[in-house]
Enzyme design. Structure first.
Site, PDB file in Angstrom:
ATOM      1  CD  GLU A  98      -1.128 -19.954  13.665  1.00 46.63           C
ATOM      2  OE1 GLU A  98      -1.839 -20.140  12.649  1.00 46.63           O
ATOM      3  OE2 GLU A  98      -1.414 -19.109  14.531  1.00 46.63           O
ATOM      4  CG  ASP A  99      -3.324 -19.787   9.248  1.00 45.41           C
ATOM      5  OD1 ASP A  99      -2.608 -19.307  10.150  1.00 45.41           O
ATOM      6  OD2 ASP A  99      -4.485 -19.391   9.031  1.00 45.41           O
ATOM      7  CG  ASP A 102       0.231 -10.515   9.004  1.00 45.63           C
ATOM      8  OD1 ASP A 102       1.140 -10.003   8.350  1.00 45.63           O
ATOM      9  OD2 ASP A 102      -0.892  -9.998   9.088  1.00 45.63           O
ATOM     10  CG  PHE A 151      -5.475 -10.683   3.219  1.00 44.84           C
ATOM     11  CD1 PHE A 151      -5.208 -10.460   4.556  1.00 44.84           C
ATOM     12  CD2 PHE A 151      -6.473 -11.583   2.873  1.00 44.84           C
ATOM     13  CE1 PHE A 151      -5.930 -11.110   5.552  1.00 44.84           C
ATOM     14  CE2 PHE A 151      -7.206 -12.244   3.855  1.00 44.84           C
ATOM     15  CZ  PHE A 151      -6.933 -12.006   5.203  1.00 44.84           C
ATOM     16  NE  ARG A 164     -12.146 -20.699   7.365  1.00 47.55           N
ATOM     17  CZ  ARG A 164     -11.315 -19.969   8.100  1.00 47.55           C
ATOM     18  NH1 ARG A 164     -10.016 -20.130   7.971  1.00 47.55           N
ATOM     19  NH2 ARG A 164     -11.766 -19.081   8.959  1.00 47.55           N
TER      20      ARG A 164
END
Ligand code: IMP
Ligand code: MG
Length: 174
Positions: A98-99, A102, A151, A164
């Site tokens: 996963e990136d 959150d 963010f 990205r």
């Protein structure tokens, strides 16, 4: 556009060093197992590409997609499974790549969906952990960096499909 790229939070060399460290840990833990990396599109694609090339154990890879954010920065609480794995997961040692974790909702839902396919084991590797934003508990077995509540974009992570391609992680400022 009311958003702009802010300060660098994690440099490209810092990311690369940490990816090598994670790959060493994973290679140690998954020797003589049946490792299947499940890359969560799209955000984790860049991380997966570096991580898998740093592993020194045999592995296969597949890709899934979960909806959690649209073009904005507010979370949804019911992430949708938009692309399932192509290969059979039964009996496999699955490592989710996963990136970022959150609120945790995407991760919890994804693990439920993957457990339903009867893998032998299921673990999570996430590049980033925005720990203070957590709403539901989820174990991160391999974590790259714990980051503050901001963010962030770059190294696969986007805002409205932009940024990205950045080799580093930066804060998106409003
Ligand atoms: P969660 O369900 O709230 O844990 O959100 C997980 C997903 O939201 C991640 O896999 C990302 O795709 C996206 N996300 C959460 N925070 C950020 C961020 O700071 N930048 C870019 N994407 C994010
Ligand atoms: Mg993601």
């Amino acid at each position: 556009m009311p958003y702009r790229l802010g300060k660098t939070l994690i440099t490209a060399p810092q990311i690369q060093t940490r990816v090598q460290e994670l790959a060493s840990l994973i290679s140690k833990d998954y020797s003589n197992r049946d490792l299947l990396l499940i890359c969560v599109l799209k955000g984790a694609a860049v991380f997966w590409a570096d991580l898998c090339r740093a592993l020194c154990v045999p592995c296969q890879s597949d890709f899934v997609a979960m909806e959690s954010y649209g073009n904005g920065t507010s979370p949804t609480t019911k992430p949708r499974f938009t692309k399932a794995a192509d290969v059979s997961l039964a009996g496999r040692d699955i490592l989710i790549v996963e990136d970022i974790i959150d609120t945790g909702h995407t991760s919890v839902r994804l693990k439920e969906l993957l457990w339903a396919a009867s893998p032998r084991s299921l673990a999570m590797c996430a590049l980033l952990d925005k720990a203070e934003r957590r709403e539901v508990a989820t174990l991160i077995d391999y974590c790259g960096f714990i980051i503050p509540n901001a963010f962030v974009v770059g190294y696969g992570l986007d805002f409205a499909q932009q940024y990205r391609h950045l080799p580093h992680i930066a804060v998106l400022e409003t």
